[in-house]
Structures are given as structure tokens and as C-alpha cells.
Design an enzyme around this catalytic site. Structure first.
Site, PDB file in Angstrom:
ATOM      1  N   GLU A 203     -11.338  -4.639  -2.465  1.00 15.86           N
ATOM      2  CA  GLU A 203     -10.497  -3.527  -2.909  1.00 15.86           C
ATOM      3  C   GLU A 203     -10.365  -3.611  -4.424  1.00 15.86           C
ATOM      4  O   GLU A 203      -9.621  -4.444  -4.933  1.00 15.86           O
ATOM      5  CB  GLU A 203      -9.121  -3.629  -2.256  1.00 15.86           C
ATOM      6  CG  GLU A 203      -9.129  -3.637  -0.748  1.00 15.86           C
ATOM      7  CD  GLU A 203      -7.923  -4.394  -0.173  1.00 15.86           C
ATOM      8  OE1 GLU A 203      -6.781  -3.995  -0.436  1.00 15.86           O
ATOM      9  OE2 GLU A 203      -8.135  -5.393   0.536  1.00 15.86           O
TER      10      GLU A 203
ATOM     11  N   HIS B  70       0.823  -1.221   0.000  1.00 18.24           N
ATOM     12  CA  HIS B  70       0.000   0.000   0.000  1.00 18.24           C
ATOM     13  C   HIS B  70       0.857   1.272   0.000  1.00 18.24           C
ATOM     14  O   HIS B  70       0.538   2.255   0.658  1.00 18.24           O
ATOM     15  CB  HIS B  70      -0.956   0.002   1.203  1.00 18.24           C
ATOM     16  CG  HIS B  70      -1.920  -1.153   1.215  1.00 18.24           C
ATOM     17  ND1 HIS B  70      -2.493  -1.651   0.064  1.00 18.24           N
ATOM     18  CD2 HIS B  70      -2.413  -1.914   2.236  1.00 18.24           C
ATOM     19  CE1 HIS B  70      -3.298  -2.662   0.381  1.00 18.24           C
ATOM     20  NE2 HIS B  70      -3.265  -2.846   1.681  1.00 18.24           N
TER      21      HIS B  70
ATOM     22  N   HIS C 193      -9.881   0.970   1.004  1.00 14.30           N
ATOM     23  CA  HIS C 193      -9.645  -0.205   1.844  1.00 14.30           C
ATOM     24  C   HIS C 193     -10.724  -0.345   2.927  1.00 14.30           C
ATOM     25  O   HIS C 193     -10.419  -0.667   4.081  1.00 14.30           O
ATOM     26  CB  HIS C 193      -8.255  -0.096   2.472  1.00 14.30           C
ATOM     27  CG  HIS C 193      -7.626  -1.408   2.826  1.00 14.30           C
ATOM     28  ND1 HIS C 193      -8.153  -2.253   3.770  1.00 14.30           N
ATOM     29  CD2 HIS C 193      -6.527  -2.011   2.336  1.00 14.30           C
ATOM     30  CE1 HIS C 193      -7.372  -3.312   3.862  1.00 14.30           C
ATOM     31  NE2 HIS C 193      -6.378  -3.207   3.000  1.00 14.30           N
TER      32      HIS C 193
HETATM   33  C1  BGC Z   1      -3.901  -7.022   2.085  1.00 15.15           C
HETATM   34  C2  BGC Z   1      -3.736  -7.743   3.381  1.00 15.15           C
HETATM   35  C3  BGC Z   1      -3.272  -6.759   4.424  1.00 15.15           C
HETATM   36  C4  BGC Z   1      -4.273  -5.634   4.508  1.00 15.15           C
HETATM   37  C5  BGC Z   1      -3.875  -4.565   5.508  1.00 15.15           C
HETATM   38  C6  BGC Z   1      -4.891  -5.933   2.270  1.00 15.15           C
HETATM   39  O1  BGC Z   1      -5.044  -5.210   1.087  1.00 15.15           O
HETATM   40  O2  BGC Z   1      -4.311  -7.879   1.054  1.00 15.15           O
HETATM   41  O3  BGC Z   1      -2.812  -8.798   3.241  1.00 15.15           O
HETATM   42  O4  BGC Z   1      -3.149  -7.371   5.678  1.00 15.15           O
HETATM   43  O5  BGC Z   1      -4.414  -5.043   3.258  1.00 15.15           O
HETATM   44  O6  BGC Z   1      -2.662  -4.026   5.182  1.00 15.15           O
END
Ligand code: BGC
Length: 355
Positions: free
Chosen positions: A313, A107, A177
């Protein structure tokens, strides 16, 4: 239909954080923070006409900055994972922030999600959030200007439109998210929700959750959500992919034409009678079942237990910058990124069909 702005708190440097609330004529409302252009709450009606907050989140700026697992946040410039925290553009190699196990970029290190955004009310049902990411932040090339417009109409559809443009050639992959719980935040896990995903294929991953670069058929696997499946019926199957990720945490290749707003997923909770239909113009969607949530206290002190929220997402596939065979999210300097995702809510009776 109304938009209200209320103070939410202060950034560590003293800048003010606001919450915008868009309420429609059915008394559904969405609450969005200028911190991270974050969805803080979504109030829907259950089958008894009672208000339910279907989003996980926190009550203070401090909690978002210290405790967040990206609850409701806008993510960018490149959502999801980039393997080896690096990519190449032409002959130039870019090293990115390696915020997961010192190896992977997840991210984008949270840049967009923990930044303070500007906001302006653009209609009686819409607010536009803006942020400019400095050149080189997190290792990503280009000064990138981003707009995210949230609107909530009387059809109970929350629409999110994204636009971005950079002054250098770069990769852009934006998402939200949000962790949803259609029984209402604090009312248990999402294992009793049924999930349907409009995907014939998904992108299997290695132990670091980086896709191998191929699209596999969902046929005969726990990833076949073409018909509605109770999440809890499959999430603990003894399957290598599920073992790698500790439950569903995978990208699905949304069927249909990329760029067209098309059905992506449909989730239903019998207990509340709430159904959510997701539509997107993007190539993929990460279905993450909240496997890493671990009881952190959120709104009203209520713990966010393992699998108490699920994310859908919408996105370009993970690690696209290093996967030439995936649909590409490379944008030339000055070229505009645009996408749209819709989360539509219905209560028992009303329906859209994701198929
Ligand atoms: C990911 C997860 C992660 C979460 C929080 C999601 O987009 O796929 O693996 O734990 O984000 O960072």
C-alpha cells in the site's frame, strides 16, 4: 486494447454497481468496480502462458459490504492508522471515527472503500473514477473531491493516478489495498514469494500499530528487504515488531526523492514465474502480509486463508497527521493532492530491477 462495462450488482439503496474491464493486447486485464473504486481481478499470464487471477476479492456487492478486509479497495481520505482517532489543525481538534478497538482510526472507517463511485472511460486503456466526500464525514474536515485513474498498457503496467482537492485545510493520504498472490488467487499462501523493498528505513510501531515517529535502519533486522528475501523465511522471527503485528505489517520509507516515480518493491513467485514491480511517487509503502485473513470465502467461494495475499500500500506514513517529523500530507483548501503508483507485471525472463 478495450474497455468493457458490465453490471456487478446493486447497492443496498438500489443504485447500480458496475465492473469495468480494461484488456490489453497481451490479454492481460484489470477489473475495477465502481464500489470503492476497487480492483476486483487482475489477469496475468504465468510461465506456461495460462491466465492467472493474481488478486483476492469477492463476487458480489453484498460480500464486499459485509466481509471485506479492504480487498482491492481505494482507501481514503486518510489511509492506514491515525492514533487516538484524532488530530489538530491549528487550534482546532478533530475527533475521527474510532473503528479499531474504539481507539484508532483505521482506513478512515472505510468511507472511500465502501462508497459508490462514478466512472467514465477516458481512453481505450483507461477509466477514471470519481467520488466527493462530504464535509465532516468520519470527522474529516472539508468536502473533498477525488479522482482515481486506472490504466493498463501493453507493457503490462497497471498505473493508478490519484488527484484530490478539498474546500478546507485537511489531511489526504490515498492508497489502494490490493491483496496480491502471484501464484494465483486460491493457490496457497504468499510465504514462498520473494520480496524486495527499496527502503533503508522503516517506521517501527507500538502494540497498537502506531509508529513511534522515528525511522529506524533496516540493517540487521527482519525488515531488511534491500535484497530479495523469501517472505516465509522471516515472517515468524522472534522479533518484538513482528510479535506486535503478527507478521509483516509495517511502513517502509521508500528510498529516493518523494514526488518522483521511483522503484518501490519487487515481488517474485518462482512457481508461476510472475514478477511484480511497484513504483510510486509517495514517501512510503505498507507491506502487509495478510496476517489477519482468516478463511473468509471470496471469489468462487475460495477461502482467503491467513497470508494468502500480500499488500503493498503506497502511502504517506501511518499517523502522519500526528507525527510532525514525517513527510507531511497536509493540504490547504484548494491545494491539489497528486500521486501515482504503478504495478508492472512480467513473466519469467522479462525484468525490471527494483534496485
Ligand atoms: C493494515 C492491517 C489491516 C489491514 C486491513 C492494512 O493496511 O496494515 O493491519 O489488518 O489493512 O484492514
Amino acid at each position: 486494447m478495450s474497455v468493457e462495462r458490465i453490471p456487478f450488482g446493486l447497492m443496498p439503496d438500489g443504485r447500480k454497481v458496475y465492473k469495468y474491464i480494461i484488456t490489453n493486447n497481451n490479454e492481460y486485464s484489470v477489473h475495477i468496480l465502481t464500489l470503492g473504486a476497487t480492483l476486483n481481478s487482475f489477469i496475468a499470464k504465468d510461465k506456461n502462458g495460462e491466465n492467472l487471477d493474481v488478486l483476492l476479492g469477492f463476487d458480489s456487492v453484498e460480500d464486499y459490504l459485509e466481509l471485506s478486509d479492504y480487498q482491492g479497495a481505494t482507501v481514503g481520505p486518510v489511509a492506514n492508522r491515525i492514533g487516538g482517532a484524532s488530530f489538530d489543525i491549528g487550534a482546532k481538534h478533530y475527533e475521527l471515527v474510532a473503528n479499531e478497538k474504539d481507539v484508532t482510526c483505521l482506513h478512515s472507517g472505510g468511507e472511500f472503500s465502501f462508497a459508490l463511485w462514478n466512472a467514465v472511460v477516458v481512453d481505450s486503456d483507461a477509466v477514471e473514477f470519481g467520488y466527493t466526500s462530504p464535509d465532516g464525514q468520519g470527522g474529516f474536515p472539508g468536502e473533498t473531491s477525488v479522482k482515481v485513474i486506472f490504466s493498463l498498457k501493453d507493457d503490462n503496467k497497471l498505473t493508478i493516478k490519484y488527484e484530490a482537492v478539498s474546500d478546507r485545510d485537511t489531511f489526504i493520504n490515498l492508497t489502494n489495498h490490493a491483496y496480491f498472490n502471484l501464484k494465483g488467487y486460491g493457490n496457497g499462501t504468499i510465504l514462498d514469494h520473494t520480496m524486495q523493498i527499496n527502503a533503508e528505513k522503516y517506521t517501527p510501531v507500538d502494540e497498537m500499530s502506531i509508529p513511534y515517529g522515528r525511522n529506524d535502519s533496516v540493517e540487521g533486522t527482519p525488515f531488511d528487504f534491500r535484497k530479495p528475501v523469501m517472505i516465509g523465511d522471516r515472517i515468524d522471527d522472534d522479533n518484538e515488531q513482528l510479535n506486535f503485528t503478527g507478521g509483516f505489517d509495517h511502513n517502509f520509507c521508500v528510498s529516493g526523492e518523494i514526488g518522483e516515480l521511483r522503484p518501490c518493491a519487487e515481488t517474485f513467485c518462482a512457481e508461476s514465474g510472475i514478477k511484480m514491480n511497484v513504483y510510486t511517487t509517495l514517501p512510503g509503502v505498507q507491506f502487509y502480509a495478510g496476517n489477519f485473513l482468516n478463511g473468509t470465502a471470496g471469489k468462487k467461494g475460495v477461502p482467503m486463508e491467513k497470508r494468502s495475499g500480500f499488500c503493498l500500500e503506497t502511502q504517506y506514513y501511518p499517523d502522519t497527521p500526528n507525527k510532525p517529523d514525517f513527510p507531511q500530507c497536509f493540504f490547504k483548501a484548494g491545494e491539489k493532492y497528486e500521486s501515482e503508483t504503478v504495478y508492472g507485471f512480467h513473466t519469467a525472463g522479462g525484468s525490471d530491477n527494483a534496485q
